[in-house]
Design a protein around this motif. Structure first.
Motif, PDB file in Angstrom:
ATOM      1  N   LEU A  93       0.830  -1.209   0.000  1.00  0.00           N
ATOM      2  CA  LEU A  93       0.000   0.000   0.000  1.00  0.00           C
ATOM      3  C   LEU A  93       0.860   1.253   0.000  1.00  0.00           C
ATOM      4  N   VAL A  94       1.877   1.277   0.843  1.00  0.00           N
ATOM      5  CA  VAL A  94       2.755   2.446   0.911  1.00  0.00           C
ATOM      6  C   VAL A  94       3.473   2.658  -0.422  1.00  0.00           C
ATOM      7  N   PHE A  95       4.013   1.581  -0.991  1.00  0.00           N
ATOM      8  CA  PHE A  95       4.722   1.702  -2.273  1.00  0.00           C
ATOM      9  C   PHE A  95       3.774   2.181  -3.374  1.00  0.00           C
ATOM     10  N   ALA A  96       2.564   1.625  -3.413  1.00  0.00           N
ATOM     11  CA  ALA A  96       1.620   1.997  -4.468  1.00  0.00           C
ATOM     12  C   ALA A  96       1.240   3.470  -4.387  1.00  0.00           C
ATOM     13  N   VAL A  97       1.049   3.972  -3.169  1.00  0.00           N
ATOM     14  CA  VAL A  97       0.662   5.382  -3.001  1.00  0.00           C
ATOM     15  C   VAL A  97       1.832   6.311  -3.318  1.00  0.00           C
ATOM     16  N   LEU A  98       3.017   5.953  -2.840  1.00  0.00           N
ATOM     17  CA  LEU A  98       4.170   6.830  -3.036  1.00  0.00           C
ATOM     18  C   LEU A  98       4.637   6.865  -4.489  1.00  0.00           C
ATOM     19  N   THR A  99       4.549   5.727  -5.185  1.00  0.00           N
ATOM     20  CA  THR A  99       5.032   5.706  -6.572  1.00  0.00           C
ATOM     21  C   THR A  99       4.167   6.535  -7.507  1.00  0.00           C
ATOM     22  N   GLU A 100       2.972   6.905  -7.064  1.00  0.00           N
ATOM     23  CA  GLU A 100       2.138   7.785  -7.891  1.00  0.00           C
ATOM     24  C   GLU A 100       2.674   9.214  -7.908  1.00  0.00           C
ATOM     25  N   ARG A 101       3.576   9.535  -6.995  1.00  0.00           N
ATOM     26  CA  ARG A 101       4.018  10.914  -6.830  1.00  0.00           C
ATOM     27  C   ARG A 101       5.427  11.159  -7.364  1.00  0.00           C
ATOM     28  N   VAL A 102       6.062  10.145  -7.925  1.00  0.00           N
ATOM     29  CA  VAL A 102       7.433  10.313  -8.419  1.00  0.00           C
ATOM     30  C   VAL A 102       7.471   9.999  -9.905  1.00  0.00           C
ATOM     31  N   ARG A 103       8.420  10.604 -10.591  1.00  0.00           N
ATOM     32  CA  ARG A 103       8.530  10.398 -12.029  1.00  0.00           C
ATOM     33  C   ARG A 103       8.964   8.982 -12.363  1.00  0.00           C
ATOM     34  N   GLY A 105       8.301   6.279 -10.898  1.00  0.00           N
ATOM     35  CA  GLY A 105       7.459   5.318 -10.199  1.00  0.00           C
ATOM     36  C   GLY A 105       7.378   3.974 -10.911  1.00  0.00           C
ATOM     37  N   THR A 106       7.306   4.001 -12.247  1.00  0.00           N
ATOM     38  CA  THR A 106       7.222   2.741 -12.996  1.00  0.00           C
ATOM     39  C   THR A 106       8.487   1.909 -12.817  1.00  0.00           C
ATOM     40  N   ALA A 107       9.633   2.566 -12.861  1.00  0.00           N
ATOM     41  CA  ALA A 107      10.890   1.848 -12.659  1.00  0.00           C
ATOM     42  C   ALA A 107      10.967   1.263 -11.250  1.00  0.00           C
ATOM     43  N   PHE A 108      10.487   2.042 -10.272  1.00  0.00           N
ATOM     44  CA  PHE A 108      10.494   1.545  -8.887  1.00  0.00           C
ATOM     45  C   PHE A 108       9.578   0.336  -8.760  1.00  0.00           C
ATOM     46  N   LYS A 109       8.400   0.388  -9.355  1.00  0.00           N
ATOM     47  CA  LYS A 109       7.489  -0.761  -9.313  1.00  0.00           C
ATOM     48  C   LYS A 109       8.121  -1.985  -9.944  1.00  0.00           C
ATOM     49  N   LEU A 110       8.857  -1.771 -11.042  1.00  0.00           N
ATOM     50  CA  LEU A 110       9.513  -2.894 -11.705  1.00  0.00           C
ATOM     51  C   LEU A 110      10.550  -3.540 -10.789  1.00  0.00           C
TER      52      LEU A 110
END
Length: 437
Positions: A93-103, A105-110
């Protein structure tokens, strides 16, 4: 005419039922062979002893709750079910919410999701190395030791001890003290042995300390000559100085003066050291700090849960991020316009709207955790395997281990099925509610 109208649909429904049955039959056969029959046989087999000939009724189920190893496995399984899904879901949940706010974010999710591509066996091998006790191999202890040594200075010469026949003797707690007392204007030499070669690599040649008026002097050195030929208690050419040793003057159990040996091994104590015994404290020789025993009996279960979270937090993040994409942004913006802070928006709006997705993730991980086996089997060393035991691993050991008891193993399998059934029921109810909407 009415009869024809009434009979027509009934006749048409007949072939449709048969067609549906023909298409469903292969799936039903496979389901019966792979699910229904094993469950029925496991229930039947659980009522017999290890040989399969003696009927014991519910005796095997009683052993599930009376055997100490199985009770340990049951306690650990409860810890797994409570902790691992909750932590993985919270991090997702924390990762999903925070990655919406960074450029990026897709790389971090990967990167976070990438461990899902690794098998449990490979992840177990990786974390067996991560948790290795030796800081030279284990990443966790390498980091832990580095942090520890930043705030607590390590001993300069761990494991060193006085040369046999020298004036030094053990004085308790790992320290060494001189038998005689120091005198002003005299030198007190402190020869040591059993120093690791790496601790004196690059050390200077030891020198004889010069007597000084009103001072107590001396030298601490490695009293060992390579190839032999050296004289005991004498500083020979090639013998290395021991720099950084703390030398204390102790009188009546109280430290009256102290000094640290220099690069040439010499030290100088003030006149207060006269008449006192010289002591090398235990801190000079304490064993090097090797970090935490991550895979010991006390920490092995939390350590393995950490490896599971590393793998499955990415799974939770992806599902929650998909649910978050469907949240209406107008609601979030309206809350911010009304003066709500980011924490209030997250707690009062985002989390309630994501509740159905969070339940799906939590239930899925709970079912997955009840089947956890390979991570525990690979990561936990033999000395800690009993402490890290879980029901799925105990099922394997009872059914295929050294002391094979298929009756007990079948009872554990049925018990696991009973534990999974309520979770599956909740999941099915949720799916039906979603379809009705």
């Amino acid at each position: 005419m009415r009869a024809a109208v009434g009979v027509g649909p009934r006749r048409a429904a007949g072939p449709r039922v048969w067609v549906a049955a023909v298409f469903l039959l292969p799936a039903l056969v496979v389901l019966g062979a792979l699910v229904v029959y094993p469950i029925g046989f496991s229930v039947y087999r659980s009522l017999f002893d290890a040989s399969g000939n003696g009927f014991v009724g519910l005796g095997n189920y009683g052993a599930v709750f009376s055997d100490e190893a199985i009770r340990t496995a049951l306690r650990n399984t409860v810890v797994w079910v409570v902790v691992a899904p909750a932590v993985s879901t919270a991090l997702g949940l924390v990762f999903a919410v925070l990655t919406e706010r960074v450029r990026w974010g897709t790389a971090f999710k990967l990167v976070v999701f990438m461990p899902m591509a690794i098998s449990m066996l490979a992840a177990g091998i990786i974390f067996r190395l991560v948790y290795d006790q030796d800081p030279q191999r284990g990443v966790a202890n390498a980091v832990w030791v580095a942090v520890h040594d930043t705030f607590a200075k390590p001993a300069p010469f761990p494991g060193a001890k006085p040369r046999p026949g020298a004036d030094l003797r053990p004085s308790g707690g790992g320290s060494f003290s001189t038998r005689s007392v120091a005198r002003v204007g005299a030198s007190v030499n402190l020869p040591l042995v059993a120093v690791r070669p790496s601790d004196v690599r690059g050390a200077r040649q030891a020198v004889v300390a010069r007597p000084r008026p009103g001072k107590v002097t001396g030298t601490a050195w490695l009293d060992f000559t390579r190839g032999g030929g050296g004289r005991p208690n004498v500083i020979d050419p090639g013998e290395r100085a021991l720099a950084g040793l703390t030398v204390q003057a102790v009188r009546g159990g109280r430290v009256v003066a102290s000094a640290v040996t220099g690069a040439d091994g010499t030290y100088v104590l003030p006149a207060e050291a006269a008449g006192a015994q010289l002591r090398l404290p235990a801190a000079d020789f304490a064993a090097a700090y090797n970090g935490v025993d991550w895979l010991g009996p006390a920490l092995v279960t939390p350590a393995i849960i950490g490896s599971y979270v590393w793998m499955w937090a990415g799974f939770a993040m992806v599902l929650i991020a998909a649910g978050l994409a469907g949240v209406e942004r107008e609601l979030l913006e309206a809350a911010r316009v009304d003066g709500a802070g980011e924490w209030q928006v997250f707690r009062r709006i985002t989390v309630p709207l994501l509740a159905p997705v969070l339940v799906v993730v939590l239930v899925t991980l709970m079912i997955n955790v009840l089947k956890i086996f390979d991570l525990v089997y690979v990561i936990a060393p033999g000395s800690s395997l009993r402490s890290a035991n879980v029901l799925a691993l105990q099922l394997f050991q009872s059914s295929f281990g050294t002391d094979v008891d298929e009756g007990l193993g079948s009872a554990i399998a049925v018990f696991l099925l009973v534990l999974v059934a309520p979770v599956m029921y909740v999941n099915l109810r949720r799916i039906r509610k979603e379809r009705r909407r």
